[in-house]
Scaffold this active site. Structure first.
Site, PDB file in Angstrom:
ATOM      1  N   VAL A  94      37.401  54.158  41.547  1.00 24.39           N
ATOM      2  CA  VAL A  94      38.759  53.662  41.775  1.00 24.39           C
ATOM      3  C   VAL A  94      38.537  52.200  42.171  1.00 24.39           C
ATOM      4  CG1 VAL A  94      40.862  53.866  43.145  1.00 24.39           C
ATOM      5  CG2 VAL A  94      39.603  55.933  42.484  1.00 24.39           C
ATOM      6  N   PRO A  95      38.662  51.295  41.201  1.00 30.37           N
ATOM      7  CA  PRO A  95      38.102  49.942  41.335  1.00 30.37           C
ATOM      8  C   PRO A  95      38.881  48.975  42.228  1.00 30.37           C
ATOM      9  CG  PRO A  95      39.210  50.153  39.243  1.00 30.37           C
ATOM     10  CD  PRO A  95      39.266  51.510  39.891  1.00 30.37           C
ATOM     11  N   CYS A  96      38.842  49.218  43.517  1.00 27.39           N
ATOM     12  CA  CYS A  96      39.501  48.320  44.464  1.00 27.39           C
ATOM     13  C   CYS A  96      38.853  46.935  44.456  1.00 27.39           C
ATOM     14  CB  CYS A  96      39.514  48.923  45.863  1.00 27.39           C
ATOM     15  SG  CYS A  96      37.906  49.425  46.484  1.00 27.39           S
ATOM     16  N   HIS A  97      37.629  46.842  43.961  1.00 22.09           N
ATOM     17  CA  HIS A  97      36.956  45.541  43.887  1.00 22.09           C
ATOM     18  C   HIS A  97      37.625  44.614  42.876  1.00 22.09           C
ATOM     19  CE1 HIS A  97      35.008  47.996  40.764  1.00 22.09           C
ATOM     20  NE2 HIS A  97      34.807  46.853  40.119  1.00 22.09           N
TER      21      HIS A  97
END
Length: 156
Positions: A124-127
């Site tokens: 879950v690419p919060c970056h």
């Protein structure tokens, strides 16, 4: 709850979950480091597919994950996390753009808080979320890791 430690190029990552799915993908450093409770059972086999996909991601061979996820959070947080999964590999979005995408354009700060509480890093690419000014901001595991991931994806 089962867990395994995945050795990545940027340090160990805790994988944890159960039959419902993956609940945590957490760098073993930074503010959000999780200590493994005694009640959790180590089980590398349980995370074989997630580990395989993470290996492919770090090798630059995987752009989209396909593992069963079961993050725990509020409905708002889950809506933000679902929006994060829609950010394509190699691209970024601002907190404000995510707020608009979930139908709550004035909620960019709340989006930031939900982003910070994302329990499933990388997948879950919060970056991929950056500040309105285009700068790297807020990554609990450290901006060095955020920068590494964005460079890996070719967006930094």
């Amino acid at each position: 709850m089962y867990y395994a430690i995945f050795e990545s190029p940027i340090g160990p990552i805790l994988l944890a979950g159960d039959e419902e799915g993956l609940k945590y993908v957490n760098f073993m450093k930074g503010k959000k480091k999780i200590e493994v409770p005694d009640s959790w059972v180590e089980n590398e086999e349980f995370f074989r597919e997630a580990s395989r996909q993470l290996e492919a991601y770090f090798a630059g061979e995987l752009k989209s994950f396909d593992v069963k996820l079961a993050p725990e959070g509020t409905e708002f947080q889950k809506s933000v996390w679902n929006a994060l999964k829609e950010i394509p590999y190699g691209e970024t979005r601002t907190y404000g753009e995510i707020a608009k995408n979930i139908g709550n354009p004035k909620a960019s700060r709340a989006v930031g808080l939900a982003n910070n509480r994302n329990p499933i890093a990388i997948i879950v690419p919060c970056h991929r979320v950056i500040g309105a000014n285009g700068k790297l901001t807020g990554y609990a595991s450290g901006l060095d890791i955020k920068e590494f991931l964005l460079k890996l994806e070719g967006s930094c």
